[in-house]
Design an enzyme around this catalytic site. Sequence first.
Site, PDB file in Angstrom:
ATOM      1  N   PHE A 232      -6.626   0.802 -13.328  1.00 57.34           N
ATOM      2  CA  PHE A 232      -6.432   2.215 -12.964  1.00 57.34           C
ATOM      3  C   PHE A 232      -5.830   2.939 -14.182  1.00 57.34           C
ATOM      4  O   PHE A 232      -4.747   3.512 -14.117  1.00 57.34           O
ATOM      5  CB  PHE A 232      -5.514   2.391 -11.742  1.00 57.34           C
ATOM      6  N   ASP A 253     -11.149   1.884 -15.001  1.00 51.94           N
ATOM      7  CA  ASP A 253     -10.983   3.034 -14.100  1.00 51.94           C
ATOM      8  C   ASP A 253     -12.359   3.365 -13.524  1.00 51.94           C
ATOM      9  O   ASP A 253     -13.385   3.070 -14.130  1.00 51.94           O
ATOM     10  CB  ASP A 253     -10.412   4.249 -14.850  1.00 51.94           C
ATOM     11  N   SER A 254     -12.357   3.992 -12.349  1.00 52.29           N
ATOM     12  CA  SER A 254     -13.635   4.355 -11.747  1.00 52.29           C
ATOM     13  C   SER A 254     -14.114   5.730 -12.217  1.00 52.29           C
ATOM     14  O   SER A 254     -15.222   6.137 -11.906  1.00 52.29           O
ATOM     15  CB  SER A 254     -13.534   4.335 -10.227  1.00 52.29           C
ATOM     16  N   ALA A 280     -11.882  -1.022  -9.362  1.00 48.24           N
ATOM     17  CA  ALA A 280     -10.905  -2.040  -9.727  1.00 48.24           C
ATOM     18  C   ALA A 280     -10.902  -3.197  -8.734  1.00 48.24           C
ATOM     19  O   ALA A 280     -10.761  -4.354  -9.117  1.00 48.24           O
ATOM     20  CB  ALA A 280      -9.523  -1.422  -9.791  1.00 48.24           C
ATOM     21  N   ASP A 300      -1.706   0.422 -11.588  1.00 49.56           N
ATOM     22  CA  ASP A 300      -1.157   1.755 -11.284  1.00 49.56           C
ATOM     23  C   ASP A 300      -2.164   2.532 -10.429  1.00 49.56           C
ATOM     24  O   ASP A 300      -2.747   3.519 -10.870  1.00 49.56           O
ATOM     25  CB  ASP A 300      -0.862   2.503 -12.602  1.00 49.56           C
ATOM     26  N   CYS A 340       2.772   5.008  -6.247  1.00 47.22           N
ATOM     27  CA  CYS A 340       3.237   6.403  -6.212  1.00 47.22           C
ATOM     28  C   CYS A 340       3.166   6.971  -4.792  1.00 47.22           C
ATOM     29  O   CYS A 340       3.206   8.175  -4.602  1.00 47.22           O
ATOM     30  CB  CYS A 340       2.444   7.261  -7.189  1.00 47.22           C
TER      31      CYS A 340
HETATM   32  N1  SAH Z   1      -2.195   4.632 -15.114  1.00 47.01           N
HETATM   33  C1  SAH Z   1      -2.635   6.008 -15.244  1.00 47.01           C
HETATM   34  C2  SAH Z   1      -2.617   6.773 -13.950  1.00 47.01           C
HETATM   35  C3  SAH Z   1      -3.454   6.185 -12.852  1.00 47.01           C
HETATM   36  S1  SAH Z   1      -3.815   7.302 -11.586  1.00 47.01           S
HETATM   37  C4  SAH Z   1      -1.767   6.713 -16.271  1.00 47.01           C
HETATM   38  O1  SAH Z   1      -0.680   6.252 -16.550  1.00 47.01           O
HETATM   39  O2  SAH Z   1      -2.183   7.770 -16.752  1.00 47.01           O
HETATM   40  C5  SAH Z   1      -4.965   6.425 -10.645  1.00 47.01           C
HETATM   41  C6  SAH Z   1      -6.312   6.217 -11.315  1.00 47.01           C
HETATM   42  O3  SAH Z   1      -7.064   5.378 -10.457  1.00 47.01           O
HETATM   43  C7  SAH Z   1      -7.154   7.463 -11.522  1.00 47.01           C
HETATM   44  O4  SAH Z   1      -7.495   7.554 -12.887  1.00 47.01           O
HETATM   45  C8  SAH Z   1      -8.425   7.221 -10.680  1.00 47.01           C
HETATM   46  O5  SAH Z   1      -9.601   7.658 -11.331  1.00 47.01           O
HETATM   47  C9  SAH Z   1      -8.422   5.722 -10.570  1.00 47.01           C
HETATM   48  N2  SAH Z   1      -9.097   5.124  -9.409  1.00 47.01           N
HETATM   49  C10 SAH Z   1      -9.080   5.545  -8.132  1.00 47.01           C
HETATM   50  N3  SAH Z   1      -9.744   4.662  -7.339  1.00 47.01           N
HETATM   51  C11 SAH Z   1     -10.179   3.659  -8.155  1.00 47.01           C
HETATM   52  C12 SAH Z   1     -10.899   2.452  -7.939  1.00 47.01           C
HETATM   53  N4  SAH Z   1     -11.299   2.088  -6.738  1.00 47.01           N
HETATM   54  N5  SAH Z   1     -11.141   1.658  -9.004  1.00 47.01           N
HETATM   55  C13 SAH Z   1     -10.725   2.016 -10.241  1.00 47.01           C
HETATM   56  N6  SAH Z   1     -10.045   3.141 -10.487  1.00 47.01           N
HETATM   57  C14 SAH Z   1      -9.765   3.959  -9.466  1.00 47.01           C
END
Ligand code: SAH
Length: 397
Positions: A232, A253-254, A280, A300, A340
């Site tokens: 993520f 990330d997705s 993920a 995250d 979060c």
């Molecule tokens: N670690 C990052 C913040 C993450 S926010 C930082 O510090 O900037 C959560 C992230 O998860 C977002 O970018 C969103 O696009 C991603 N996300 C949401 N669902 C997801 C999934 N199923 N698989 C991968 N990424 C995902």
Amino acid sequence: MSKTSSSPAVPTVKVSPRGSSRLKDGHVWVYRSDIVSTDGVPPGSLVTVADHRGQSLGTALYSSSSQIAVRLISRELVNDFPALLRRRIADAIAYREPLIHDTSAYRVIFSEADFLPGLIVDRYGDILSMQILTQAMDAETVRETLLSELTERLQPASIIERVDPRVRQLEELSPRPSGLLHGEKLSTIFSMNGVQFHFAALEGQKTGAFLDQRENYAAAAQYGRGEALDVFCYQGGFALHLAPRCSRVTGIDSSRPALEVADQNAALNHRDIEWIEASAFDLLKDYAHSGQRYDTIVLDPPAFAKTKRDLDAALRGYKELNLRALKMLRPGGVLVTCSCSYHVTQGDFLEMLADAARDAHRSLRLTEVRGAAKDHPALLSIPETAYLKCVIASINT
Ligand code: SAH
């Protein structure tokens, strides 16, 4: 406590005994179900809050549509709202002066935590990004005060407003687009902890970056080692901080747009990081089955528990992710795991992690149990302000 002011300009909202004890306990919200009367109170107005006996409990912002009907802004009676806004902004800026180091991006105003409920202002170099979340903060006179005070105190090149259409709908506010409120500058490069990031004011999630993780990036960088996986990763916050310490870094990330910015950020910092666009959950499952191993894993995810009702499902989701990560870490490996969701308390989160460690047959040593960066302060009496958990742990066996 004084009797309710008779100022004709400030209407009164009466709350139930449960509502008033909540305020007396230090919270600032009263839910609609605890409102007794709102006779003739216009949407978004400044109100005096009174208990069922008519005793004043302070001054609040009223929303006619939100479940949170009342947000207290002062325990006193307030007649000059613009003056209060200006003082609160000055206080928020002054509070952060000793706290902000090694960064040109940080949160300047954090809603309830700065006694300005419904207002968020983030700074990215000389660009301010503002979010208005309530009827009261959206009033034209309030907007004018906010703009003039922020401009005067921080001298930004521009101020942009990020609009969440869903929030405006819930607050029954007329739709408006995100856009410039002052100046013309829409993009910049900001730095935190010596790492540089591209910022495009009208793109990306949140107001641009996840500034609440700023100090956690620096902490993770201290312990990261070997082969690292940032799950993520969004625009690469953790991955870019881990890169100087780790032999190889992969971000997952997705969101393709997020990864495109992550790749530009890697180039900006002369780092070689692999970015993978994938879900993920699916990818971790594949990796775990194929025996992939890492020395450092960051988790995250987005908030799993958006409401209290989601709590059990959210904890199962966190456990599944953490269990997978723990199984993929080599002995001595480092897990940086975040949540979060404010419905998940630090206690819930640690208990979930202990369960996952037990199931993974791993013994975990807690290196650090952290929260949001100090520019996102938490108020002891408002648990909702302590939403971010970041646990750094190492695998003993
Ligand atoms: N670690 C990052 C913040 C993450 S926010 C930082 O510090 O900037 C959560 C992230 O998860 C977002 O970018 C969103 O696009 C991603 N996300 C949401 N669902 C997801 C999934 N199923 N698989 C991968 N990424 C995902």
